[in-house]
Structures are given as C-alpha cells and as structure tokens.
Design a protein around this motif. Structure first.
Motif, PDB file in Angstrom:
ATOM      1  N   SER A 150       0.814  -1.216   0.000  1.00 20.96           N
ATOM      2  CA  SER A 150       0.000   0.000   0.000  1.00 20.96           C
ATOM      3  C   SER A 150       0.848   1.267   0.000  1.00 20.96           C
ATOM      4  CB  SER A 150      -0.927   0.000   1.200  1.00 20.96           C
ATOM      5  OG  SER A 150      -0.170  -0.092   2.382  1.00 20.96           O
ATOM      6  N   LYS A 151       2.060   1.199   0.551  1.00 10.88           N
ATOM      7  CA  LYS A 151       2.916   2.378   0.601  1.00 10.88           C
ATOM      8  C   LYS A 151       3.210   2.890  -0.806  1.00 10.88           C
ATOM      9  CE  LYS A 151       7.499   3.911   1.852  1.00 10.88           C
ATOM     10  NZ  LYS A 151       8.825   3.471   2.224  1.00 10.88           N
ATOM     11  N   LYS A 198      -5.867   6.563   9.514  1.00  7.21           N
ATOM     12  CA  LYS A 198      -5.100   6.970   8.338  1.00  7.21           C
ATOM     13  C   LYS A 198      -3.639   6.656   8.621  1.00  7.21           C
ATOM     14  CE  LYS A 198      -4.590  10.687   4.989  1.00  7.21           C
ATOM     15  NZ  LYS A 198      -5.117  10.046   3.793  1.00  7.21           N
ATOM     16  N   TYR A 228       0.388   7.086   7.446  1.00  7.19           N
ATOM     17  CA  TYR A 228       1.402   7.824   6.701  1.00  7.19           C
ATOM     18  C   TYR A 228       2.733   7.099   6.854  1.00  7.19           C
ATOM     19  CZ  TYR A 228      -1.758  11.883   6.657  1.00  7.19           C
ATOM     20  OH  TYR A 228      -2.822  12.728   6.462  1.00  7.19           O
ATOM     21  N   ILE A 255      -9.650   4.861   6.733  1.00  7.47           N
ATOM     22  CA  ILE A 255     -10.061   3.465   6.922  1.00  7.47           C
ATOM     23  C   ILE A 255     -11.071   3.414   8.059  1.00  7.47           C
ATOM     24  CG2 ILE A 255      -9.257   1.107   7.342  1.00  7.47           C
ATOM     25  CD1 ILE A 255      -6.346   2.334   6.791  1.00  7.47           C
ATOM     26  N   PHE A 306       0.252   5.072  -1.763  1.00  9.01           N
ATOM     27  CA  PHE A 306      -0.169   6.192  -0.933  1.00  9.01           C
ATOM     28  C   PHE A 306       0.974   6.898  -0.204  1.00  9.01           C
ATOM     29  CE2 PHE A 306      -3.596   2.908  -0.638  1.00  9.01           C
ATOM     30  CZ  PHE A 306      -4.495   3.534  -1.484  1.00  9.01           C
ATOM     31  N   TYR A 327      -2.277  -5.009   5.434  1.00  9.35           N
ATOM     32  CA  TYR A 327      -2.084  -4.389   4.133  1.00  9.35           C
ATOM     33  C   TYR A 327      -1.365  -3.051   4.268  1.00  9.35           C
ATOM     34  CZ  TYR A 327      -3.268  -2.254  -0.378  1.00  9.35           C
ATOM     35  OH  TYR A 327      -3.203  -1.618  -1.589  1.00  9.35           O
ATOM     36  N   TYR A 328      -1.651  -2.338   5.350  1.00  9.57           N
ATOM     37  CA  TYR A 328      -1.025  -1.037   5.591  1.00  9.57           C
ATOM     38  C   TYR A 328       0.206  -1.130   6.489  1.00  9.57           C
ATOM     39  CZ  TYR A 328      -5.057   0.941   3.314  1.00  9.57           C
ATOM     40  OH  TYR A 328      -6.016   1.245   2.382  1.00  9.57           O
ATOM     41  N   SER A 363      -2.607   6.835   3.437  1.00  9.67           N
ATOM     42  CA  SER A 363      -3.669   5.920   3.036  1.00  9.67           C
ATOM     43  C   SER A 363      -5.001   6.645   2.939  1.00  9.67           C
ATOM     44  CB  SER A 363      -3.793   4.792   4.066  1.00  9.67           C
ATOM     45  OG  SER A 363      -4.391   5.292   5.259  1.00  9.67           O
TER      46      SER A 363
END
Length: 162
Positions: free
Chosen positions: A49-50, A101, A103, A61, A53, A74-75, A58
C-alpha cells in the motif's frame, strides 16, 4: 447546536499514545465528532500500500475495516486490542465516527501534514517524556508538532518530568 469536530490522535501503540487516546475520549470527544487515528510508520517499512499512498497517506479506513487483520496488515500495522477496546464503545455510545489513516515518513512532519490536509480541529498526541539530553539528541516530536501544526495540539503527559 454545536458543530461536530474532527480530532486527530497520533497513535503508535505505545503506552503514551494509548494514554493520549484515553484522555481524548474522556475529556475531548463529544457526540457526533470524528476521530482520526493517525499512524506514522517508518519510511523503511514497505507494504504494498505504501507504493500507492506514500505521498498522501492511506485513504481513511473505517473502524470496522481497520479491525480486520488483513486490512491492517495491508497497511503494515498490527491492530492493538487495547486500542480497539477503547474505540469500539466511544463509536457506539457517543455516536462518534472513527477512522484511521496511515502515513510513512517522519512523524513530526506527517502529523503536521495530517493537521493541515485533514483540516483537523484539534490534534492529541502523547509525550514520551524524554529527559533534556535525549530530547536534544533525538528531537521532540511533540515540541515540533506544537510549534508547526495548523490546529491546536494537546500533548498528554504520562509521567512527570525528571
């Protein structure tokens, strides 16, 4: 009638960030508010995911999705039961919207970016309680965020300074 607010809470699953979350729930959050749990991961962590985003963080969520282990993984996160146990009741009983969220990068910069980009009404973060020497060597995330964020910042201390 009071305007609903958007309140960001910095979360790294440390005891200080959990104390900050609890403080915000007990003292700041009202019915109808939105809580955005803001995670900032090291740039070295490289979940798929990085790649999508990295610049913007992201998408938001929702709590129901974030609780699912495959979504968190996933994140690049491991959801914390204690944090979820605090967020569930406030979501239901106070009718608060809870989203997360993620980062990637420097926590100081990304928390300030979040304050501006998410148009936060307030940001709550924990303090690691570094001594003077460590604060000089490592830099204080909370000091930086207080000085540079575009919204009011509350720093919740867990221990008195030594």
């Amino acid at each position: 009638m009071r305007k609903a607010r958007t309140i960001g809470i910095g979360m790294d699953y440390s005891s200080t960030s959990k104390v900050a979350l609890k403080w915000a729930i007990d003292n700041l959050i009202d019915e109808g508010d939105t809580i955005i749990i803001i995670h900032v991961l090291s740039s070295n962590i490289d979940p798929t995911s990085k790649q999508l985003f990295e610049d913007t963080g992201s998408p938001l969520i929702p709590l129901d999705e974030f609780k699912q282990i495959n979504v968190s993984k996933y994140y690049g996160l491991n959801p914390d039961k204690e944090v979820l146990d605090m967020l569930e009741p406030v979501s239901k009983h106070k009718k608060v919207t809870v989203v997360s969220k993620v980062y990637w990068g420097d926590a100081r910069e990304k928390l300030c970016d979040a304050a501006e980009n998410l148009k936060l009404d307030s940001l709550v973060i924990g303090s690691r309680g570094l001594g003077v020497l460590k604060r000089v060597l490592l830099g204080s995330v909370s000091n930086y965020v207080v000085q540079n964020a575009t919204c009011p910042v509350t720093v919740v201390k867990t221990n008195p300074p030594k």
